[in-house]
Design an enzyme around this catalytic site. Structure first.
Site, PDB file in Angstrom:
ATOM      1  CG  PHE A 244     -13.123  33.096  72.461  1.00  0.00           C
ATOM      2  CD1 PHE A 244     -11.891  32.491  72.206  1.00  0.00           C
ATOM      3  CD2 PHE A 244     -14.158  32.406  73.025  1.00  0.00           C
ATOM      4  CE1 PHE A 244     -11.881  31.151  72.402  1.00  0.00           C
ATOM      5  CE2 PHE A 244     -14.075  31.104  73.380  1.00  0.00           C
ATOM      6  CZ  PHE A 244     -12.949  30.307  72.973  1.00  0.00           C
TER       7      PHE A 244
ATOM      8  CG  ASP B  98     -20.306  34.369  69.864  1.00  0.00           C
ATOM      9  OD1 ASP B  98     -21.006  34.287  70.935  1.00  0.00           O
ATOM     10  OD2 ASP B  98     -19.321  33.873  69.693  1.00  0.00           O
TER      11      ASP B  98
ATOM     12  CE  LYS C  82     -18.327  30.996  78.093  1.00  0.00           C
ATOM     13  NZ  LYS C  82     -17.957  31.203  76.709  1.00  0.00           N
TER      14      LYS C  82
HETATM   15  C1  PLP Z   1     -17.249  30.596  75.544  1.00  0.00           C
HETATM   16  C2  PLP Z   1     -17.610  31.348  74.355  1.00  0.00           C
HETATM   17  C3  PLP Z   1     -17.658  30.801  73.121  1.00  0.00           C
HETATM   18  C4  PLP Z   1     -17.322  29.103  72.941  1.00  0.00           C
HETATM   19  O1  PLP Z   1     -18.363  28.408  73.932  1.00  0.00           O
HETATM   20  P1  PLP Z   1     -18.071  26.800  74.340  1.00  0.00           P
HETATM   21  O2  PLP Z   1     -19.321  26.440  75.086  1.00  0.00           O
HETATM   22  O3  PLP Z   1     -16.819  26.938  75.390  1.00  0.00           O
HETATM   23  O4  PLP Z   1     -17.761  26.034  73.359  1.00  0.00           O
HETATM   24  C5  PLP Z   1     -17.878  31.123  71.874  1.00  0.00           C
HETATM   25  N1  PLP Z   1     -18.074  32.592  71.837  1.00  0.00           N
HETATM   26  C6  PLP Z   1     -18.316  33.313  72.811  1.00  0.00           C
HETATM   27  C7  PLP Z   1     -18.418  34.721  72.896  1.00  0.00           C
HETATM   28  C8  PLP Z   1     -17.769  32.826  74.210  1.00  0.00           C
HETATM   29  O5  PLP Z   1     -17.658  33.537  75.286  1.00  0.00           O
END
Ligand code: PLP
Length: 414
Positions: free
Chosen positions: A152, A237, A266
């Site tokens: 994701f 990521d 986050k």
């Molecule tokens: C939450 C998340 C995103 C997206 O972040 P947002 O702040 O919701 O745009 C991208 N990559 C990973 C691994 C995530 O957990």
């Protein structure tokens, strides 16, 4: 109103409360499965709803509230900065920006940082950085990015294209071109997917939405080697798994590799909207003046809170304690799985990035609702797990409390 009518009045209000809640939610675009609970306050590891009920928060707003709710140092940082300067654009330096950028870069592999406000933006920025890198080296044909099944990376038309999950793309195609998806943790598949057009490999060091699935150190090392062999950038990521959650500032640190680019969000703002792309100077070499920007990026309020969060995480003993309490929580969840084999097949993850693998994945929301009804918040993953992502400040007592509430829920639930 006479005294006699008051209880009736209260009963009436209680009866129409769900109706009022529904009406209050009505103007929102219904893209979320939002619980019928209105949160009004957070303190430490607990959230409180409008009925005064407490919830032990083992979801942390999806891995966001790393220092829990209303941490006094974050509150002070935000208050003090709010009295000095809120916003002044990226046409100027600010003390808050210079301080935090220096600290963050000094704390990790990176030479340079770009700040933005959400994880998706950080991923978009990384994608642009990848393309510019090869463009500036005279190889614009190298633009394709390999990503991993179950990953994701966000919900914009670029970041969504990076995800292999087909269902989340339904009705949104055509998305941005240039992504190739390979099987999870399969180094041969990755090797075979590399072509003269490959620009980068992007993966989550530990998959979050994908159900707390870890890439082994050996796999990550092999990926690093492949990237080096082919002149490909390695992008991690770490938006969910980074920022102290596994007991190191970034999750990749325990694997012995160095990435070229890392996206983080986050936890970095502890609840204040903040994200960043970290890169080596070589990986970032294509990003010259005018190639990118963000109005809110580097916002002084975000920078001040970011500084306060990082200071706490880097305080002596803090990250070591995450590993320790993570082990305690892991053992507690393992015992729970052993006692409830009808619900759980095991525990995944490391540190405080844990997941309960579900025997019946289709019941994940029902289970999470039941846990919430018994005062414990967890985060269902897109796949087959309940994510357990508590604030990094939890103590033994919180682990015991969570275990107790889980058992109550499983005994009394449906
Ligand atoms: C939450 C998340 C995103 C997206 O972040 P947002 O702040 O919701 O745009 C991208 N990559 C990973 C691994 C995530 O957990």
């Amino acid at each position: 109103m006479t005294i006699g009518t008051t209880p009736r009045m209260i009963r009436f209000l209680l009866e129409i409360n769900p109706l009022l809640t529904t009406m209050l939610h009505a103007p929102l675009l219904p893209v979320y499965r939002r619980a019928d609970t209105t949160m009004v306050r957070g303190e430490g590891c607990y959230l409180y709803d409008d009925n005064g009920r407490d919830y032990l928060d083992f979801a942390s707003g999806i891995a966001v509230n790393v220092l829990g709710h209303s941490h006094p140092k974050l509150v002070t940082a935000l208050k003090e900065q709010s009295e000095k300067l809120w916003h002044c654009s990226n046409l100027f330096h600010t003390d808050a920006l210079n301080r935090f950028a220096t600290e963050l870069v000094d704390a990790c592999f990176a030479d340079t940082v770009f700040f933005c406000s959400s994880g998706t933006e950080a991923v978009e920025s990384a994608i642009k950085m990848i393309r510019r890198y090869h463009f500036s080296k005279g190889q614009p044909e190298r633009f394709r990015i390999i990503t991993v099944e179950g990953a994701f990376h966000g919900r914009s038309t670029g970041a969504l294209a990076a995800c292999a999950h087909a269902a989340s793309k339904e009705g949104f195609t055509p998305l941005m071109d240039g992504f190739d998806h390979v099987a999870f943790h399969d180094i041969d598949a990755l090797k075979n997917a590399i072509t003269p057009h490959t620009a980068a490999i992007m993966l989550e060091t530990i998959q979050g939405e994908g159900g707390i699935r870890m890439h082994s150190a050996e796999y990550l090392q092999a990926v690093r080697q492949l990237a080096d062999q082919h002149g490909i950038l390695l992008v991690l990521d770490e938006i969910q798994c980074g920022y102290g959650r596994t007991g190191t500032l970034f999750a990749f640190e325990s694997s012995g590799i160095t990435p070229d680019i890392v996206t983080t969000a986050k936890g970095i703002g502890g609840g204040f909207p903040l994200a960043a792309v970290l890169a080596t100077s070589d990986a970032a070499s294509g990003m010259t003046r005018g190639t990118h920007g963000s109005t809110y990026g580097s916002n002084p309020l975000a920078m001040a809170v970011g500084h306060a969060v990082l200071t706490e995480l880097l305080a002596p003993g803090f990250l070591g304690r995450v590993i320790q309490i993570g082990d305690t929580l892991h053992a507690s969840l393992t015992a729970l799985c052993a006692d409830y084999p009808g619900h759980f097949t095991g525990v995944r993850g490391t540190g405080l990035m844990l997941g309960l693998a579900l025997k019946q994945p289709e019941r994940k929301y029902e289970l999470a609702d039941n846990l919430r009804a018994h005062g414990l918040l967890v985060a269902p993953a897109v796949t087959d797990a309940l994510r357990i992502l508590p604030p990094l400040i939890i103590e033994e007592a919180h682990v015991a409390e969570a275990n107790r509430r889980m058992r109550e829920a499983l005994e009394n639930g449906h």
